[in-house]
Motif scaffolding. Structure first.
Motif, PDB file in Angstrom:
ATOM      1  N   ALA A  69      66.843 -68.709 -51.591  1.00 25.34           N
ATOM      2  CA  ALA A  69      66.237 -69.984 -51.204  1.00 25.34           C
ATOM      3  C   ALA A  69      64.899 -70.107 -51.916  1.00 25.34           C
ATOM      4  O   ALA A  69      64.216 -69.104 -52.145  1.00 25.34           O
ATOM      5  CB  ALA A  69      66.042 -70.057 -49.684  1.00 25.34           C
ATOM      6  N   PRO A  70      64.506 -71.310 -52.269  1.00 25.82           N
ATOM      7  CA  PRO A  70      63.208 -71.490 -52.948  1.00 25.82           C
ATOM      8  C   PRO A  70      62.049 -71.221 -51.998  1.00 25.82           C
ATOM      9  O   PRO A  70      62.110 -71.562 -50.816  1.00 25.82           O
ATOM     10  CB  PRO A  70      63.245 -72.969 -53.364  1.00 25.82           C
ATOM     11  N   ASP A  71      61.004 -70.581 -52.502  1.00 26.12           N
ATOM     12  CA  ASP A  71      59.802 -70.330 -51.712  1.00 26.12           C
ATOM     13  C   ASP A  71      58.883 -71.536 -51.830  1.00 26.12           C
ATOM     14  O   ASP A  71      58.529 -71.966 -52.924  1.00 26.12           O
ATOM     15  CB  ASP A  71      59.083 -69.078 -52.209  1.00 26.12           C
ATOM     16  N   THR A  72      58.498 -72.074 -50.681  1.00 25.72           N
ATOM     17  CA  THR A  72      57.690 -73.292 -50.660  1.00 25.72           C
ATOM     18  C   THR A  72      56.199 -73.010 -50.538  1.00 25.72           C
ATOM     19  O   THR A  72      55.390 -73.914 -50.615  1.00 25.72           O
ATOM     20  CB  THR A  72      58.119 -74.180 -49.484  1.00 25.72           C
ATOM     21  N   GLY A  73      55.819 -71.774 -50.318  1.00 25.89           N
ATOM     22  CA  GLY A  73      54.416 -71.445 -50.154  1.00 25.89           C
ATOM     23  C   GLY A  73      54.080 -70.133 -50.832  1.00 25.89           C
ATOM     24  O   GLY A  73      54.935 -69.491 -51.440  1.00 25.89           O
ATOM     25  N   PRO A  74      52.842 -69.707 -50.754  1.00 24.19           N
ATOM     26  CA  PRO A  74      52.447 -68.444 -51.367  1.00 24.19           C
ATOM     27  C   PRO A  74      53.104 -67.259 -50.665  1.00 24.19           C
ATOM     28  O   PRO A  74      53.399 -67.315 -49.474  1.00 24.19           O
ATOM     29  CB  PRO A  74      50.925 -68.433 -51.173  1.00 24.19           C
ATOM     30  N   VAL A  75      53.320 -66.189 -51.413  1.00 25.01           N
ATOM     31  CA  VAL A  75      53.915 -64.983 -50.845  1.00 25.01           C
ATOM     32  C   VAL A  75      52.844 -64.238 -50.058  1.00 25.01           C
ATOM     33  O   VAL A  75      51.755 -63.968 -50.563  1.00 25.01           O
ATOM     34  CB  VAL A  75      54.483 -64.082 -51.958  1.00 25.01           C
ATOM     35  N   ALA A  76      53.152 -63.911 -48.803  1.00 28.07           N
ATOM     36  CA  ALA A  76      52.215 -63.203 -47.936  1.00 28.07           C
ATOM     37  C   ALA A  76      52.715 -61.786 -47.697  1.00 28.07           C
ATOM     38  O   ALA A  76      53.908 -61.508 -47.776  1.00 28.07           O
ATOM     39  CB  ALA A  76      52.068 -63.937 -46.604  1.00 28.07           C
ATOM     40  N   ALA A  77      51.793 -60.895 -47.411  1.00 30.27           N
ATOM     41  CA  ALA A  77      52.133 -59.486 -47.209  1.00 30.27           C
ATOM     42  C   ALA A  77      51.884 -59.080 -45.772  1.00 30.27           C
ATOM     43  O   ALA A  77      50.943 -59.553 -45.120  1.00 30.27           O
ATOM     44  CB  ALA A  77      51.310 -58.612 -48.151  1.00 30.27           C
ATOM     45  N   LEU A  78      52.746 -58.198 -45.269  1.00 26.29           N
ATOM     46  CA  LEU A  78      52.555 -57.611 -43.952  1.00 26.29           C
ATOM     47  C   LEU A  78      51.630 -56.410 -44.105  1.00 26.29           C
ATOM     48  O   LEU A  78      51.980 -55.416 -44.733  1.00 26.29           O
ATOM     49  CB  LEU A  78      53.909 -57.178 -43.376  1.00 26.29           C
TER      50      LEU A  78
END
Length: 427
Positions: free
Chosen positions: A200-209
């Motif tokens: 699926a396309p990512d709509t926002g910035p990638v965040a890290a746990l």
């Protein structure tokens, strides 16, 4: 008023209902599993199984932290395949060293728990890794409000555990029951990963746990665990004979009052995390509070009205004298749900109130160490320390969530996992 009631009903039925039903089914399935296995195994075998299952239950504290941190991550940053994959990969790497350590210590665990084989202890290693990843996956789904999918994972885990565990217990004894428990977790994880790994396309910035976020969640969850269970541990230490049995039986009945609210809280928490930076956060807290506290108070009321009947259904006539104790501890458990809600509200906004349950637990230990002559005295200490703990955390969180501040329409948390800060728009 009508609109508020309608909103609450939609939240309970649509957003919370599926997971509440799933938790009830899982609890019933767990009772059925123990009822059948307890009849198939001898006393020594069932005791060995109980020891390993208790170790698995203890893992629920750190696993709860992973789930809470993952759900808050998605609630604040938005869902995305890359974010989910990154979080799952991180947790897998974090859980592998403890899993390897458990595997290496399997012979020692076998000797300590008097297990039939090292394989029984070794099964804790894959269980730890699988359950850690599963908790993270459930958190990611809850943060994206896919409550139905999470509910399905509970149902799948219960079904596989019953079918495989009960089928294997006859030929393989304790090992078969444990294999069924592990298989249930694997089935739930497979079901949870399907939507998370779907392209699926990512709509926002990638965040890290981040470990910092997991650590904060761990502090909150552990404090709640100690606050709600330390009386049971100390009662077992200070009381003897029938008095100890009465308290354990009464406390077990009372703690079940918190089982359903705990499951509902898992679905409410990401809503609180998402609502905190926004103007309507007080409404979210009230709606979520009704969903969490309402069932707890209802369950406590049922037990208070008919404590003898509940004790008879669970234990027969062995603990008939514990009815008064059940009433007291059930009321304490029902009120503790408010502390649970407020602690998660503090965690959602990054507040320091998550230390309040720790303070409450310390006060409870101190009181019980001074007064522990009878079960009633220990229960009174638990109730007495609950009152100030509940009052302080409820006032602090109520003030924080109803305070008026100018905020951005859609603020985000930073990538460390800390909550978004309310920013006044100055022009």
């Amino acid at each position: 008023m009508t609109a508020s009631l309608g909103r609450l009903a939609r939240t309970l039925l649509g957003g919370i209902g599926p997971i509440a039903i799933a938790v009830l089914v899982q609890s019933a399935g767990n009772l059925a599993f123990h009822a059948v296995v307890g009849r198939e195994l001898n006393a020594d075998g069932y005791g060995a199984l109980g020891a390993v299952l208790s170790a698995m239950v203890m893992l629920g504290v750190p696993l709860g932290a992973l789930q809470a941190a993952a759900s808050a991550l998605v609630a604040r940053h938005g869902a995305g395949r890359a974010t989910g994959v990154r979080a799952l990969r991180a947790v897998t790497l974090w859980s592998l060293p403890p899993g390897v350590l458990v595997l290496a210590c399997a012979p020692a665990l076998r000797a300590y728990f008097h297990l039939g084989s090292s394989a029984d202890a070794a099964l804790l290693a894959p269980y730890l890794v699988v359950s850690a990843v599963l908790a993270t996956a459930r958190g990611l789904l809850l943060g994206d409000r896919r409550v139905g999918t999470v509910a399905a994972t509970y149902l799948a885990s219960t079904a596989v555990r019953l079918a495989l565990g009960l089928g294997l217990v006859l030929p393989y004894g304790v090992t078969g029951a444990l294999l069924g428990t592990l298989a249930g977790e694997v089935a739930a994880l497979a079901l949870a990963l399907v939507p998370l790994l779907r392209p699926a396309p990512d709509t926002g910035p990638v965040a890290a746990l981040r470990l910092r976020a997991v650590g904060r969640a761990g502090a909150a969850v552990t404090g709640l665990f100690l606050f709600s269970t330390v009386d049971l541990l100390l009662a077992r230490h200070h009381l003897g004979g029938d008095a100890s049995g009465d308290y354990v039986a009464a406390a077990t009945v009372a703690k079940t009052v918190l089982a359903l609210p705990a499951g509902i809280m898992a679905a409410v928490f990401p809503r609180l995390a998402a609502a905190w930076p926004r103007p309507g956060r007080a409404r979210a807290l009230l709606t979520g509070g009704a969903a969490v506290v309402g069932p707890a108070l209802l369950g406590a009321a049922v037990v208070v009205v008919a404590p003898s009947l509940v004790l008879h259904l669970l234990y027969g006539d062995g603990f008939a004298d514990a009815a008064g104790l059940v009433r007291t501890l059930s009321l304490v458990a029902g009120a503790t749900s408010v502390v649970t809600l407020a602690t998660h509200a503090g965690l959602a906004r990054g507040g320091r109130t998550i230390v309040v349950p720790w303070i409450g637990a310390v006060l409870e230990v101190a009181a019980i160490e001074l007064w522990h002559a009878s079960p009633a005295q220990i229960a009174a200490c638990s109730a007495a320390t609950l009152a100030p703990t509940l009052l302080v955390i409820a006032l602090l969180e109520g003030r924080a969530w109803t305070r008026r501040t100018a905020q951005l329409d859609a603020p985000r948390a930073d990538l460390s996992g800390a909550p978004a800060t309310a920013v006044a728009a100055a022009r």
